[in-house]
Design an enzyme around this catalytic site. Structure first.
Site, mmCIF file in Angstrom:
data_model
loop_
_atom_site.group_PDB
_atom_site.id
_atom_site.type_symbol
_atom_site.label_atom_id
_atom_site.label_comp_id
_atom_site.label_asym_id
_atom_site.label_seq_id
_atom_site.Cartn_x
_atom_site.Cartn_y
_atom_site.Cartn_z
ATOM 1 N N ARG A 22 0.551 -0.715 -0.392
ATOM 2 C CA ARG A 22 0.052 -0.191 -0.008
ATOM 3 C C ARG A 22 0.874 1.352 -0.033
ATOM 4 N NH1 ARG A 22 -4.952 0.503 4.069
ATOM 5 N NH2 ARG A 22 -5.403 1.608 2.775
ATOM 6 N N HIS A 80 -6.384 7.360 12.532
ATOM 7 C CA HIS A 80 -6.301 6.094 11.690
ATOM 8 C C HIS A 80 -4.453 5.197 11.538
ATOM 9 C CE1 HIS A 80 -10.577 5.042 11.155
ATOM 10 N NE2 HIS A 80 -9.908 5.177 12.322
ATOM 11 N N THR A 129 -16.481 9.674 2.852
ATOM 12 C CA THR A 129 -16.506 9.199 4.239
ATOM 13 C C THR A 129 -18.310 7.841 4.045
ATOM 14 O OG1 THR A 129 -17.715 9.518 5.907
ATOM 15 C CG2 THR A 129 -15.102 10.386 5.664
#
Ligand SMILES: [Zn+2]
Length: 227
Positions: free
Chosen positions: A52, A102, A170
């Protein structure tokens, strides 16, 4: 306060975490995104986040990231940008007043000395900490499932004081961010969502703008800065 999620990065070509055409769909969350997974199979977890991280070299901030950075630069009052994304597209667009709740995939967290350091290549199990030199104790600075998101007190304070809360890209499915709109609204903020489809918390928004962030966010920022 501006909250962003996977939808804004998806428009730059980053696969969403469990999106329908996600490159990573074949990994179960519990195999790559929990502290238990990292203990059980650190090599797999590193491979996943290394891939990623490498993917970040292939993408660029889109018009929505650029518009949000412009808002951060030109907005005369207080502003707080909060993202659920672990990529660095907001920073690369120029955003400054930004919190990654996060974590960030371009940072390493050393479990030996607790340092958090920028990290751009593969991490793996053989990497050594630039801060203390310990080998094999680095993990991606990612908040995994079951771990506490970052800076929750600062965000709670901002939610209670903000006049405007805007949620961009979101799904409204992942807490704690999914509950932000309710706190902001309860404390008197006007609430707006900009999303490809109405989110799960859509009823809590005063206004919903439905469509691609890359088209709708620049327009919204224009209105806000000239209104
Ligand atoms: Zn260290």
């Amino acid at each position: 306060m501006v909250l962003t999620g996977a939808g804004i990065s998806a428009e730059s070509g980053l696969a969403t975490f469990r999106g329908p055409d996600g490159l990573w769909e074949w990994h179960r969350v519990e195999d790559v995104a929990t502290p238990e997974a990292f203990v059980r199979n650190p090599a797999l977890v590193h491979r996943y986040y290394d891939a990623r991280r490498a993917q970040l070299n292939e993408v660029e901030p889109n018009a929505a990231h650029i518009a949000i950075a412009r808002l951060d630069l030109e907005w005369p009052g207080e502003i707080l940008l909060v993202t659920q994304n672990v990529d660095d597209l907001h920073e690369r667009a120029g955003a400054k007043r930004l919190i990654h709740i996060h974590g960030e995939n371009r940072k390493a967290w050393c479990l030996a000395c607790d340092a958090r350091v920028p990290w751009h290549g593969p991490m793996g199990q053989a990497a050594s900490c630039p801060s203390c030199g310990t080998v094999g104790r680095l993990r991606p600075d990612i908040v995994w499932f079951g771990e506490m998101p970052y800076q929750m007190e600062r965000i709670e304070d901002a939610l209670q004081r903000c006049d405007l809360f805007v949620s961009i890209g979101t799904s409204g499915a992942v807490y704690p961010a999914a509950g932000y709109v309710q706190t902001a609204r309860y404390c008197g903020a006007r609430t707006v969502e900009i999303n490809l489809e109405p989110s799960l918390g859509s009823a809590f928004f005063d206004e919903s703008r439905i469509g691609p962030a890359g088209e709708l966010v620049p327009t919204w920022v224009d209105e806000l800065l000239t209104g």
